[in-house]
Enzyme design. Structure first.
Site, PDB file in Angstrom:
ATOM      1  N   MET A  67       0.845  -1.196   0.000  1.00 44.89           N
ATOM      2  CA  MET A  67       0.000   0.000   0.000  1.00 44.89           C
ATOM      3  C   MET A  67       0.884   1.251   0.000  1.00 44.89           C
ATOM      4  SD  MET A  67      -3.485  -0.957   1.981  1.00 44.89           S
ATOM      5  CE  MET A  67      -2.949  -0.531   3.646  1.00 44.89           C
ATOM      6  N   HIS A  96       9.369  -3.353   3.456  1.00 42.79           N
ATOM      7  CA  HIS A  96       9.006  -3.556   2.043  1.00 42.79           C
ATOM      8  C   HIS A  96      10.244  -3.818   1.185  1.00 42.79           C
ATOM      9  CE1 HIS A  96       5.588  -0.853   3.411  1.00 42.79           C
ATOM     10  NE2 HIS A  96       4.930  -1.864   2.895  1.00 42.79           N
ATOM     11  N   LYS A 142       5.157  -9.906   9.213  1.00 41.50           N
ATOM     12  CA  LYS A 142       4.571  -8.882  10.069  1.00 41.50           C
ATOM     13  C   LYS A 142       3.041  -8.991  10.077  1.00 41.50           C
ATOM     14  CE  LYS A 142       3.706  -4.602  11.671  1.00 41.50           C
ATOM     15  NZ  LYS A 142       2.549  -4.224  10.889  1.00 41.50           N
ATOM     16  N   SER A 186       6.454  -0.664  10.166  1.00 44.15           N
ATOM     17  CA  SER A 186       5.068  -0.547   9.729  1.00 44.15           C
ATOM     18  C   SER A 186       4.843   0.860   9.218  1.00 44.15           C
ATOM     19  CB  SER A 186       4.106  -0.825  10.889  1.00 44.15           C
ATOM     20  OG  SER A 186       2.799  -0.379  10.558  1.00 44.15           O
ATOM     21  N   SER A 187       4.076   0.983   8.156  1.00 41.37           N
ATOM     22  CA  SER A 187       3.757   2.321   7.647  1.00 41.37           C
ATOM     23  C   SER A 187       3.021   3.127   8.709  1.00 41.37           C
ATOM     24  CB  SER A 187       2.910   2.220   6.375  1.00 41.37           C
ATOM     25  OG  SER A 187       3.593   1.460   5.404  1.00 41.37           O
TER      26      SER A 187
END
Lengths: 283, 283
Positions: free
Chosen positions: B33, B40, B152, B188-189
Protein backbone atom coordinates in the site's frame (compact mmCIF):
# COMPACT_ATOMS: atom_id res chain seq x y z
CA UNK A 1 -4.64 -40.53 -29.59
CA UNK A 2 -8.29 -41.24 -28.89
CA UNK A 3 -10.46 -38.22 -28.19
CA UNK A 4 -11.49 -36.88 -25.86
CA UNK A 5 -8.52 -37.35 -23.56
CA UNK A 6 -10.02 -37.86 -20.09
CA UNK A 7 -8.20 -36.42 -17.08
CA UNK A 8 -9.38 -36.16 -13.51
CA UNK A 9 -6.54 -34.21 -11.89
CA UNK A 10 -5.72 -30.51 -12.12
CA UNK A 11 -2.06 -31.44 -12.68
CA UNK A 12 -2.86 -33.57 -15.74
CA UNK A 13 -5.23 -30.90 -17.07
CA UNK A 14 -2.54 -28.24 -16.75
CA UNK A 15 0.11 -30.46 -18.35
CA UNK A 16 -2.07 -31.03 -21.43
CA UNK A 17 -2.95 -27.36 -21.73
CA UNK A 18 0.70 -26.36 -21.30
CA UNK A 19 1.55 -28.60 -24.28
CA UNK A 20 -1.15 -26.96 -26.40
CA UNK A 21 0.05 -23.50 -25.43
CA UNK A 22 3.59 -24.45 -26.39
CA UNK A 23 2.23 -25.21 -29.85
CA UNK A 24 0.54 -21.81 -29.96
CA UNK A 25 -2.97 -23.28 -29.84
CA UNK A 26 -6.03 -21.38 -28.63
CA UNK A 27 -8.09 -23.15 -25.97
CA UNK A 28 -11.86 -22.91 -25.35
CA UNK A 29 -13.66 -24.32 -22.33
CA UNK A 30 -17.22 -25.58 -21.88
CA UNK A 31 -18.02 -26.04 -18.18
CA UNK A 32 -20.82 -28.58 -17.66
CA UNK A 33 -22.36 -30.78 -14.99
CA UNK A 34 -22.53 -33.68 -17.46
CA UNK A 35 -25.77 -35.38 -18.57
CA UNK A 36 -24.88 -33.87 -21.91
CA UNK A 37 -27.64 -33.07 -24.40
CA UNK A 38 -27.83 -31.24 -27.73
CA UNK A 39 -27.53 -27.90 -25.91
CA UNK A 40 -24.12 -28.83 -24.52
CA UNK A 41 -23.02 -30.23 -27.86
CA UNK A 42 -23.89 -26.91 -29.51
CA UNK A 43 -21.52 -25.24 -27.04
CA UNK A 44 -18.74 -27.65 -28.04
CA UNK A 45 -19.36 -26.80 -31.68
CA UNK A 46 -19.04 -23.08 -30.96
CA UNK A 47 -15.91 -23.74 -28.86
CA UNK A 48 -14.26 -25.48 -31.81
CA UNK A 49 -15.16 -22.57 -34.10
CA UNK A 50 -13.58 -20.11 -31.64
CA UNK A 51 -10.47 -22.06 -30.68
CA UNK A 52 -8.13 -24.87 -31.72
CA UNK A 53 -8.86 -27.08 -28.75
CA UNK A 54 -11.98 -27.63 -26.65
CA UNK A 55 -11.91 -28.65 -22.97
CA UNK A 56 -15.22 -29.82 -21.50
CA UNK A 57 -15.41 -30.07 -17.73
CA UNK A 58 -17.91 -32.51 -16.26
CA UNK A 59 -18.42 -31.81 -12.59
CA UNK A 60 -21.64 -31.90 -10.58
CA UNK A 61 -20.71 -29.05 -8.28
CA UNK A 62 -22.10 -29.67 -4.79
CA UNK A 63 -21.63 -26.06 -3.63
CA UNK A 64 -24.28 -24.77 -6.04
CA UNK A 65 -26.95 -27.09 -4.69
CA UNK A 66 -28.88 -26.24 -1.51
CA UNK A 67 -29.40 -29.11 0.95
CA UNK A 68 -33.03 -29.35 -0.22
CA UNK A 69 -32.11 -29.60 -3.89
CA UNK A 70 -31.46 -32.46 -6.32
CA UNK A 71 -27.69 -33.00 -5.92
CA UNK A 72 -28.04 -36.73 -5.21
CA UNK A 73 -30.43 -37.51 -8.02
CA UNK A 74 -28.83 -35.17 -10.58
CA UNK A 75 -28.21 -37.40 -13.62
CA UNK A 76 -24.67 -38.83 -13.87
CA UNK A 77 -23.82 -40.77 -17.02
CA UNK A 78 -20.13 -40.39 -17.76
CA UNK A 79 -19.82 -43.13 -20.42
CA UNK A 80 -22.70 -41.62 -22.40
CA UNK A 81 -21.20 -38.13 -21.99
CA UNK A 82 -17.80 -39.28 -23.30
CA UNK A 83 -19.46 -40.92 -26.30
CA UNK A 84 -21.19 -37.66 -27.14
CA UNK A 85 -17.96 -35.68 -26.70
CA UNK A 86 -16.14 -38.11 -28.99
CA UNK A 87 -18.68 -37.56 -31.74
CA UNK A 88 -18.53 -33.80 -31.11
CA UNK A 89 -14.72 -33.93 -31.41
CA UNK A 90 -14.06 -32.32 -28.04
CA UNK A 91 -10.35 -32.67 -27.22
CA UNK A 92 -10.33 -33.11 -23.48
CA UNK A 93 -12.82 -34.05 -20.78
CA UNK A 94 -11.92 -32.87 -17.29
CA UNK A 95 -13.76 -35.04 -14.77
CA UNK A 96 -12.48 -34.09 -11.32
CA UNK A 97 -13.75 -35.68 -8.13
CA UNK A 98 -15.26 -33.52 -5.39
CA UNK A 99 -12.05 -34.08 -3.42
CA UNK A 100 -9.91 -32.78 -6.27
CA UNK A 101 -11.97 -29.59 -6.51
CA UNK A 102 -12.53 -29.09 -2.78
CA UNK A 103 -9.69 -30.71 -0.80
CA UNK A 104 -9.96 -30.96 2.98
CA UNK A 105 -9.74 -27.49 4.49
CA UNK A 106 -11.19 -25.72 1.46
CA UNK A 107 -12.66 -22.47 2.77
CA UNK A 108 -13.08 -19.84 0.05
CA UNK A 109 -16.20 -18.34 -1.53
CA UNK A 110 -16.66 -15.85 -4.33
CA UNK A 111 -19.80 -13.70 -4.22
CA UNK A 112 -20.79 -11.75 -7.32
CA UNK A 113 -23.31 -8.94 -6.86
CA UNK A 114 -24.90 -6.98 -9.71
CA UNK A 115 -26.72 -9.39 -12.05
CA UNK A 116 -26.99 -12.07 -9.36
CA UNK A 117 -29.63 -10.01 -7.52
CA UNK A 118 -33.17 -11.38 -7.58
CA UNK A 119 -34.57 -13.97 -10.02
CA UNK A 120 -32.74 -17.26 -9.24
CA UNK A 121 -31.15 -15.79 -6.10
CA UNK A 122 -34.56 -15.20 -4.53
CA UNK A 123 -35.16 -18.94 -4.64
CA UNK A 124 -31.60 -20.35 -4.59
CA UNK A 125 -29.77 -17.86 -2.34
CA UNK A 126 -26.38 -19.62 -2.37
CA UNK A 127 -26.51 -20.83 -5.99
CA UNK A 128 -24.44 -18.11 -7.65
CA UNK A 129 -21.75 -18.18 -4.93
CA UNK A 130 -21.32 -21.85 -5.80
CA UNK A 131 -21.29 -21.15 -9.53
CA UNK A 132 -18.88 -18.20 -9.31
CA UNK A 133 -16.45 -20.10 -7.09
CA UNK A 134 -16.35 -23.24 -9.21
CA UNK A 135 -16.14 -21.31 -12.49
CA UNK A 136 -13.25 -19.21 -11.16
CA UNK A 137 -11.47 -22.40 -10.09
CA UNK A 138 -12.07 -24.09 -13.46
CA UNK A 139 -10.78 -21.02 -15.29
CA UNK A 140 -7.69 -20.86 -13.08
CA UNK A 141 -7.08 -24.58 -13.55
CA UNK A 142 -7.53 -24.62 -17.31
CA UNK A 143 -6.68 -20.98 -18.20
CA UNK A 144 -8.82 -21.07 -21.35
CA UNK A 145 -8.80 -18.18 -23.83
CA UNK A 146 -12.58 -18.30 -24.02
CA UNK A 147 -15.48 -20.17 -22.47
CA UNK A 148 -18.94 -20.89 -23.86
CA UNK A 149 -22.08 -20.67 -21.70
CA UNK A 150 -25.62 -21.28 -22.88
CA UNK A 151 -28.22 -18.52 -22.76
CA UNK A 152 -30.59 -21.09 -21.27
CA UNK A 153 -29.02 -20.17 -17.91
CA UNK A 154 -29.15 -16.50 -18.77
CA UNK A 155 -28.60 -15.06 -15.31
CA UNK A 156 -25.65 -17.41 -14.82
CA UNK A 157 -24.15 -16.15 -18.09
CA UNK A 158 -24.45 -12.55 -16.83
CA UNK A 159 -22.94 -13.48 -13.44
CA UNK A 160 -19.98 -15.23 -15.09
CA UNK A 161 -19.34 -12.19 -17.29
CA UNK A 162 -19.39 -9.96 -14.18
CA UNK A 163 -17.08 -12.38 -12.33
CA UNK A 164 -14.48 -12.25 -15.09
CA UNK A 165 -14.68 -8.48 -15.46
CA UNK A 166 -14.45 -7.87 -11.70
CA UNK A 167 -11.61 -10.31 -10.96
CA UNK A 168 -9.64 -9.58 -14.15
CA UNK A 169 -9.96 -13.20 -15.24
CA UNK A 170 -8.63 -13.05 -18.79
CA UNK A 171 -11.30 -15.31 -20.29
CA UNK A 172 -13.63 -14.20 -23.07
CA UNK A 173 -17.18 -15.30 -22.20
CA UNK A 174 -19.29 -16.28 -25.18
CA UNK A 175 -23.05 -16.69 -24.79
CA UNK A 176 -24.69 -19.31 -27.00
CA UNK A 177 -28.34 -19.53 -28.10
CA UNK A 178 -30.60 -21.94 -26.25
CA UNK A 179 -31.18 -25.21 -28.10
CA UNK A 180 -34.83 -26.32 -28.14
CA UNK A 181 -36.76 -29.43 -29.12
CA UNK A 182 -39.30 -29.41 -31.94
CA UNK A 183 -41.85 -27.96 -29.50
CA UNK A 184 -39.56 -25.16 -28.39
CA UNK A 185 -38.76 -26.74 -24.99
CA UNK A 186 -35.30 -25.61 -23.90
CA UNK A 187 -32.86 -28.50 -23.59
CA UNK A 188 -32.02 -29.20 -19.95
CA UNK A 189 -30.53 -32.12 -18.08
CA UNK A 190 -33.47 -31.79 -15.70
CA UNK A 191 -35.94 -32.58 -18.52
CA UNK A 192 -34.94 -36.18 -17.85
CA UNK A 193 -36.98 -35.97 -14.63
CA UNK A 194 -40.20 -35.33 -16.57
CA UNK A 195 -42.81 -37.97 -17.39
CA UNK A 196 -44.85 -37.86 -20.62
CA UNK A 197 -47.69 -35.79 -19.16
CA UNK A 198 -45.27 -33.33 -17.53
CA UNK A 199 -43.30 -33.01 -20.76
CA UNK A 200 -46.44 -31.85 -22.53
CA UNK A 201 -46.97 -29.15 -19.92
CA UNK A 202 -43.26 -28.23 -19.93
CA UNK A 203 -43.52 -27.41 -23.63
CA UNK A 204 -45.96 -24.60 -22.80
CA UNK A 205 -43.24 -22.66 -20.92
CA UNK A 206 -41.55 -21.35 -24.07
CA UNK A 207 -44.92 -20.70 -25.75
CA UNK A 208 -46.12 -18.58 -22.85
CA UNK A 209 -42.78 -16.74 -22.65
CA UNK A 210 -42.95 -16.00 -26.36
CA UNK A 211 -46.48 -14.58 -25.94
CA UNK A 212 -45.15 -12.43 -23.10
CA UNK A 213 -42.20 -11.19 -25.12
CA UNK A 214 -44.49 -10.33 -28.03
CA UNK A 215 -46.89 -8.49 -25.70
CA UNK A 216 -44.04 -6.53 -24.11
CA UNK A 217 -42.58 -5.65 -27.50
CA UNK A 218 -46.04 -4.48 -28.57
CA UNK A 219 -46.20 -2.15 -25.57
CA UNK A 220 -48.02 -4.12 -22.86
CA UNK A 221 -47.51 -3.06 -19.24
CA UNK A 222 -44.71 -5.13 -17.65
CA UNK A 223 -46.63 -5.96 -14.47
CA UNK A 224 -49.72 -6.98 -16.42
CA UNK A 225 -47.80 -9.06 -18.95
CA UNK A 226 -45.76 -11.00 -16.42
CA UNK A 227 -48.75 -11.57 -14.14
CA UNK A 228 -50.66 -12.88 -17.14
CA UNK A 229 -47.74 -15.21 -17.92
CA UNK A 230 -47.80 -16.57 -14.37
CA UNK A 231 -51.53 -17.22 -14.61
CA UNK A 232 -51.08 -18.92 -17.98
CA UNK A 233 -48.32 -21.18 -16.59
CA UNK A 234 -50.53 -22.31 -13.73
CA UNK A 235 -53.46 -22.79 -16.12
CA UNK A 236 -51.17 -24.91 -18.33
CA UNK A 237 -50.46 -27.21 -15.39
CA UNK A 238 -47.34 -25.82 -13.68
CA UNK A 239 -47.56 -26.43 -9.94
CA UNK A 240 -45.90 -23.18 -8.89
CA UNK A 241 -44.30 -20.16 -10.59
CA UNK A 242 -41.17 -18.80 -8.89
CA UNK A 243 -40.95 -15.75 -11.14
CA UNK A 244 -41.69 -14.26 -14.51
CA UNK A 245 -39.80 -11.00 -14.95
CA UNK A 246 -38.53 -8.66 -17.62
CA UNK A 247 -34.96 -7.41 -17.15
CA UNK A 248 -32.36 -5.47 -19.08
CA UNK A 249 -30.36 -7.89 -21.22
CA UNK A 250 -26.90 -6.70 -20.25
CA UNK A 251 -27.15 -5.78 -16.57
CA UNK A 252 -30.32 -7.63 -15.49
CA UNK A 253 -31.50 -4.33 -14.00
CA UNK A 254 -35.28 -3.79 -14.24
CA UNK A 255 -36.21 -3.53 -17.91
CA UNK A 256 -36.75 -0.13 -19.47
CA UNK A 257 -38.63 -0.09 -22.73
CA UNK A 258 -35.80 1.68 -24.60
CA UNK A 259 -33.26 -1.04 -23.77
CA UNK A 260 -32.75 -4.58 -25.00
CA UNK A 261 -34.72 -6.79 -22.64
CA UNK A 262 -35.06 -10.37 -21.60
CA UNK A 263 -38.08 -12.08 -20.09
CA UNK A 264 -37.06 -14.80 -17.65
CA UNK A 265 -39.12 -17.42 -15.83
CA UNK A 266 -38.79 -20.31 -13.39
CA UNK A 267 -41.65 -22.69 -12.67
CA UNK A 268 -42.24 -26.09 -11.10
CA UNK A 269 -43.69 -29.26 -12.54
CA UNK A 270 -44.04 -31.65 -9.61
CA UNK A 271 -40.53 -31.81 -8.07
CA UNK A 272 -38.82 -30.51 -11.20
CA UNK A 273 -37.94 -26.85 -11.54
CA UNK A 274 -37.61 -25.52 -15.09
CA UNK A 275 -36.21 -22.19 -16.25
CA UNK A 276 -36.26 -20.45 -19.59
CA UNK A 277 -35.87 -16.97 -21.08
CA UNK A 278 -36.33 -15.09 -24.34
CA UNK A 279 -35.29 -11.71 -25.63
CA UNK A 280 -37.67 -8.76 -25.78
CA UNK A 281 -37.09 -6.27 -28.56
CA UNK A 282 -36.47 -2.69 -27.42
CA UNK A 283 -38.64 -0.07 -29.04
CA UNK B 1 15.26 2.45 -19.58
CA UNK B 2 14.91 4.04 -16.15
CA UNK B 3 13.75 1.75 -13.38
CA UNK B 4 11.25 1.18 -12.04
CA UNK B 5 8.95 1.50 -15.02
CA UNK B 6 5.76 3.05 -13.63
CA UNK B 7 2.41 1.95 -15.08
CA UNK B 8 -1.05 2.71 -13.81
CA UNK B 9 -3.21 0.61 -16.14
CA UNK B 10 -3.79 -3.13 -16.15
CA UNK B 11 -3.27 -3.14 -19.93
CA UNK B 12 0.22 -1.59 -19.63
CA UNK B 13 1.09 -3.93 -16.76
CA UNK B 14 0.06 -6.96 -18.81
CA UNK B 15 1.95 -5.75 -21.89
CA UNK B 16 5.19 -5.42 -19.90
CA UNK B 17 4.77 -8.80 -18.28
CA UNK B 18 3.93 -10.43 -21.62
CA UNK B 19 7.26 -9.10 -22.95
CA UNK B 20 9.13 -10.56 -19.99
CA UNK B 21 7.39 -13.92 -20.41
CA UNK B 22 8.34 -13.94 -24.08
CA UNK B 23 11.96 -13.68 -22.94
CA UNK B 24 11.46 -16.60 -20.55
CA UNK B 25 11.84 -14.43 -17.45
CA UNK B 26 10.43 -15.34 -14.05
CA UNK B 27 8.32 -12.64 -12.37
CA UNK B 28 7.88 -11.95 -8.63
CA UNK B 29 5.32 -9.59 -7.17
CA UNK B 30 5.36 -7.53 -3.96
CA UNK B 31 1.89 -6.12 -3.24
CA UNK B 32 2.05 -3.00 -1.05
CA UNK B 33 0.00 0.00 0.00
CA UNK B 34 3.02 2.27 -0.48
CA UNK B 35 4.65 4.34 2.29
CA UNK B 36 7.55 1.98 1.71
CA UNK B 37 9.96 1.26 4.56
CA UNK B 38 12.84 -1.17 5.09
CA UNK B 39 10.37 -4.02 5.56
CA UNK B 40 9.01 -3.56 2.04
CA UNK B 41 12.50 -3.18 0.63
CA UNK B 42 13.48 -6.51 2.18
CA UNK B 43 10.57 -8.07 0.24
CA UNK B 44 11.88 -6.57 -3.00
CA UNK B 45 15.31 -8.03 -2.25
CA UNK B 46 13.81 -11.50 -1.75
CA UNK B 47 11.71 -11.08 -4.91
CA UNK B 48 14.86 -10.39 -6.93
CA UNK B 49 16.54 -13.46 -5.45
CA UNK B 50 13.55 -15.62 -6.41
CA UNK B 51 12.84 -14.20 -9.87
CA UNK B 52 14.29 -12.24 -12.77
CA UNK B 53 11.89 -9.33 -12.52
CA UNK B 54 10.15 -7.69 -9.55
CA UNK B 55 6.76 -5.95 -9.82
CA UNK B 56 5.76 -3.82 -6.82
CA UNK B 57 2.13 -2.74 -6.66
CA UNK B 58 1.36 0.43 -4.74
CA UNK B 59 -2.36 0.68 -4.04
CA UNK B 60 -4.10 1.85 -0.90
CA UNK B 61 -7.01 -0.55 -1.18
CA UNK B 62 -10.19 1.10 0.09
CA UNK B 63 -12.11 -2.19 0.43
CA UNK B 64 -9.87 -3.39 3.26
CA UNK B 65 -10.55 -0.33 5.41
CA UNK B 66 -13.72 -0.06 7.50
CA UNK B 67 -15.51 3.33 7.39
CA UNK B 68 -14.12 4.07 10.88
CA UNK B 69 -10.52 3.32 9.89
CA UNK B 70 -7.60 5.38 8.61
CA UNK B 71 -8.09 5.20 4.82
CA UNK B 72 -7.98 8.98 4.36
CA UNK B 73 -4.95 9.61 6.49
CA UNK B 74 -3.04 6.48 5.41
CA UNK B 75 0.37 7.83 4.29
CA UNK B 76 0.70 8.40 0.51
CA UNK B 77 4.14 9.39 -0.77
CA UNK B 78 4.59 8.10 -4.29
CA UNK B 79 7.72 10.07 -5.21
CA UNK B 80 9.52 8.80 -2.11
CA UNK B 81 8.31 5.25 -2.81
CA UNK B 82 9.61 5.36 -6.39
CA UNK B 83 12.99 6.62 -5.16
CA UNK B 84 13.23 3.69 -2.78
CA UNK B 85 12.19 1.22 -5.50
CA UNK B 86 14.84 2.67 -7.82
CA UNK B 87 17.56 2.07 -5.25
CA UNK B 88 16.17 -1.41 -4.57
CA UNK B 89 16.25 -2.14 -8.33
CA UNK B 90 12.57 -3.10 -8.58
CA UNK B 91 11.65 -3.38 -12.25
CA UNK B 92 8.09 -2.15 -12.34
CA UNK B 93 5.80 -0.13 -10.08
CA UNK B 94 2.10 -0.69 -10.67
CA UNK B 95 0.19 2.30 -9.31
CA UNK B 96 -3.45 1.87 -10.32
CA UNK B 97 -6.17 4.34 -9.39
CA UNK B 98 -9.20 3.20 -7.42
CA UNK B 99 -11.21 3.49 -10.65
CA UNK B 100 -8.79 1.17 -12.48
CA UNK B 101 -9.11 -1.49 -9.78
CA UNK B 102 -12.82 -1.04 -9.09
CA UNK B 103 -14.57 0.33 -12.18
CA UNK B 104 -18.20 1.47 -11.93
CA UNK B 105 -20.42 -1.56 -11.36
CA UNK B 106 -17.74 -3.61 -9.60
CA UNK B 107 -19.63 -6.12 -7.44
CA UNK B 108 -17.49 -9.12 -6.50
CA UNK B 109 -16.10 -10.24 -3.16
CA UNK B 110 -13.85 -13.13 -2.20
CA UNK B 111 -14.22 -14.50 1.34
CA UNK B 112 -11.55 -16.82 2.68
CA UNK B 113 -12.42 -18.87 5.76
CA UNK B 114 -9.98 -21.02 7.73
CA UNK B 115 -7.08 -18.85 8.94
CA UNK B 116 -9.13 -15.66 8.66
CA UNK B 117 -11.21 -16.67 11.70
CA UNK B 118 -10.65 -14.63 14.88
CA UNK B 119 -7.64 -12.39 15.64
CA UNK B 120 -7.84 -9.46 13.15
CA UNK B 121 -11.30 -10.53 11.94
CA UNK B 122 -12.77 -10.03 15.41
CA UNK B 123 -11.85 -6.36 15.19
CA UNK B 124 -11.80 -5.76 11.42
CA UNK B 125 -14.61 -8.03 10.19
CA UNK B 126 -14.42 -7.07 6.49
CA UNK B 127 -10.63 -6.68 6.32
CA UNK B 128 -9.69 -10.07 4.86
CA UNK B 129 -12.48 -9.98 2.26
CA UNK B 130 -10.90 -6.76 1.04
CA UNK B 131 -7.40 -8.24 1.12
CA UNK B 132 -8.36 -11.50 -0.59
CA UNK B 133 -10.28 -9.73 -3.35
CA UNK B 134 -7.55 -7.21 -4.15
CA UNK B 135 -4.76 -9.81 -3.97
CA UNK B 136 -6.66 -12.13 -6.32
CA UNK B 137 -7.14 -9.23 -8.73
CA UNK B 138 -3.48 -8.22 -8.55
CA UNK B 139 -2.40 -11.81 -9.17
CA UNK B 140 -4.76 -12.14 -12.14
CA UNK B 141 -3.58 -8.82 -13.54
CA UNK B 142 0.14 -9.50 -13.13
CA UNK B 143 0.20 -13.34 -13.21
CA UNK B 144 3.43 -13.50 -11.17
CA UNK B 145 5.24 -16.79 -10.59
CA UNK B 146 5.66 -15.92 -6.94
CA UNK B 147 4.71 -13.19 -4.48
CA UNK B 148 6.39 -12.07 -1.28
CA UNK B 149 4.42 -11.15 1.86
CA UNK B 150 5.90 -10.08 5.18
CA UNK B 151 5.36 -12.15 8.31
CA UNK B 152 4.57 -8.88 10.07
CA UNK B 153 1.01 -9.36 8.77
CA UNK B 154 1.10 -13.01 9.70
CA UNK B 155 -2.62 -13.77 9.51
CA UNK B 156 -2.77 -12.03 6.12
CA UNK B 157 0.08 -14.26 4.90
CA UNK B 158 -1.89 -17.35 5.98
CA UNK B 159 -5.08 -16.04 4.35
CA UNK B 160 -3.30 -15.36 1.06
CA UNK B 161 -1.81 -18.87 1.07
CA UNK B 162 -5.30 -20.31 1.63
CA UNK B 163 -6.74 -18.08 -1.12
CA UNK B 164 -4.21 -19.37 -3.66
CA UNK B 165 -4.63 -22.99 -2.65
CA UNK B 166 -8.44 -22.80 -2.72
CA UNK B 167 -8.82 -20.92 -6.00
CA UNK B 168 -5.97 -22.72 -7.80
CA UNK B 169 -4.13 -19.43 -8.28
CA UNK B 170 -0.76 -20.63 -9.57
CA UNK B 171 1.32 -18.23 -7.48
CA UNK B 172 3.95 -19.40 -4.99
CA UNK B 173 3.51 -17.42 -1.77
CA UNK B 174 6.75 -16.67 0.06
CA UNK B 175 6.69 -15.42 3.65
CA UNK B 176 9.49 -13.03 4.63
CA UNK B 177 10.80 -12.31 8.15
CA UNK B 178 9.63 -9.14 9.87
CA UNK B 179 12.13 -6.30 9.68
CA UNK B 180 12.63 -4.47 13.00
CA UNK B 181 14.34 -1.31 14.20
CA UNK B 182 17.24 -1.41 16.67
CA UNK B 183 14.70 -1.73 19.49
CA UNK B 184 12.90 -4.64 17.87
CA UNK B 185 9.86 -2.57 16.79
CA UNK B 186 8.35 -4.13 13.67
CA UNK B 187 8.52 -1.81 10.66
CA UNK B 188 5.07 -0.55 9.73
CA UNK B 189 3.76 2.32 7.65
CA UNK B 190 1.53 3.14 10.60
CA UNK B 191 4.59 3.79 12.82
CA UNK B 192 4.63 7.18 11.07
CA UNK B 193 1.57 8.11 13.14
CA UNK B 194 3.51 7.76 16.42
CA UNK B 195 4.99 10.65 18.38
CA UNK B 196 8.23 10.27 20.37
CA UNK B 197 6.54 9.20 23.60
CA UNK B 198 4.31 6.71 21.79
CA UNK B 199 7.28 5.29 19.89
CA UNK B 200 8.96 4.47 23.19
CA UNK B 201 5.87 2.57 24.32
CA UNK B 202 5.48 0.90 20.90
CA UNK B 203 8.92 -0.62 21.28
CA UNK B 204 7.67 -2.62 24.28
CA UNK B 205 5.28 -4.62 22.09
CA UNK B 206 7.98 -6.90 20.70
CA UNK B 207 9.68 -7.19 24.10
CA UNK B 208 6.47 -8.34 25.76
CA UNK B 209 5.68 -10.75 22.88
CA UNK B 210 9.19 -12.19 23.20
CA UNK B 211 8.68 -12.73 26.95
CA UNK B 212 5.38 -14.45 26.16
CA UNK B 213 6.94 -16.70 23.51
CA UNK B 214 9.73 -17.65 25.91
CA UNK B 215 7.22 -18.41 28.69
CA UNK B 216 5.07 -20.53 26.34
CA UNK B 217 8.12 -22.41 25.08
CA UNK B 218 9.12 -23.04 28.70
CA UNK B 219 5.71 -24.57 29.39
CA UNK B 220 3.59 -21.72 30.79
CA UNK B 221 -0.20 -22.06 30.55
CA UNK B 222 -1.48 -20.34 27.37
CA UNK B 223 -4.31 -18.46 29.08
CA UNK B 224 -2.01 -17.25 31.88
CA UNK B 225 0.79 -16.22 29.53
CA UNK B 226 -1.41 -14.27 27.13
CA UNK B 227 -3.35 -12.59 29.96
CA UNK B 228 -0.04 -11.59 31.51
CA UNK B 229 1.05 -10.15 28.14
CA UNK B 230 -2.13 -8.07 27.91
CA UNK B 231 -1.56 -6.71 31.42
CA UNK B 232 2.07 -5.91 30.57
CA UNK B 233 1.03 -4.04 27.40
CA UNK B 234 -1.42 -1.87 29.33
CA UNK B 235 1.19 -1.31 32.07
CA UNK B 236 3.67 -0.24 29.37
CA UNK B 237 1.23 2.43 28.19
CA UNK B 238 -0.91 0.83 25.48
CA UNK B 239 -4.44 2.25 25.60
CA UNK B 240 -6.21 -0.99 24.70
CA UNK B 241 -5.28 -4.55 23.78
CA UNK B 242 -7.39 -6.14 21.02
CA UNK B 243 -5.85 -9.58 21.45
CA UNK B 244 -2.82 -11.58 22.47
CA UNK B 245 -3.18 -15.19 21.33
CA UNK B 246 -1.12 -18.27 20.58
CA UNK B 247 -2.05 -20.09 17.35
CA UNK B 248 -0.72 -22.92 15.22
CA UNK B 249 1.77 -21.49 12.73
CA UNK B 250 0.38 -23.15 9.61
CA UNK B 251 -3.39 -23.18 10.11
CA UNK B 252 -3.88 -20.52 12.79
CA UNK B 253 -5.95 -23.09 14.68
CA UNK B 254 -5.63 -22.88 18.49
CA UNK B 255 -2.04 -23.72 19.43
CA UNK B 256 -1.20 -27.18 20.65
CA UNK B 257 2.08 -27.52 22.46
CA UNK B 258 3.39 -30.20 20.06
CA UNK B 259 2.99 -27.96 17.03
CA UNK B 260 4.92 -24.96 15.75
CA UNK B 261 3.19 -21.92 17.21
CA UNK B 262 2.91 -18.21 16.75
CA UNK B 263 1.96 -15.63 19.35
CA UNK B 264 0.07 -12.72 17.80
CA UNK B 265 -1.02 -9.40 19.25
CA UNK B 266 -2.82 -6.20 18.34
CA UNK B 267 -2.87 -3.16 20.61
CA UNK B 268 -3.68 0.54 20.48
CA UNK B 269 -1.52 3.58 21.17
CA UNK B 270 -3.85 6.57 21.02
CA UNK B 271 -5.52 6.31 17.60
CA UNK B 272 -2.84 4.02 16.18
CA UNK B 273 -3.33 0.28 16.08
CA UNK B 274 -0.14 -1.83 16.02
CA UNK B 275 0.22 -5.55 15.36
CA UNK B 276 3.13 -7.92 15.78
CA UNK B 277 3.83 -11.64 16.14
CA UNK B 278 6.64 -14.04 16.95
CA UNK B 279 7.14 -17.76 16.67
CA UNK B 280 6.81 -20.11 19.61
CA UNK B 281 8.97 -23.19 19.56
CA UNK B 282 7.07 -26.50 19.77
CA UNK B 283 8.25 -28.85 22.49
Amino acid sequence: MSRPVVVDSVAALRAQIRDWRRDGLRVAMVPTMGALHDGHISLVRIALEKADRCVVSIFVNPTQFAPTEDLDKYPRQLAHDLDRLKVAKADLAFTPTVGEMYPAGFATKISVGGPSAGLESDFRPTFFDGVATVVAKLFLQATPDCAIFGEKDYQQLCVVRQLCRDLDLPVEIIGAPTIRDAHGLAMSSRNAYLGEAELKIARQLNVILRDTAVALTAGADQGDATAEASRALVAAGFRKVDYVEARESLTLAPWRRDREGRVLAAAWLGKTRLIDNLDVRSN
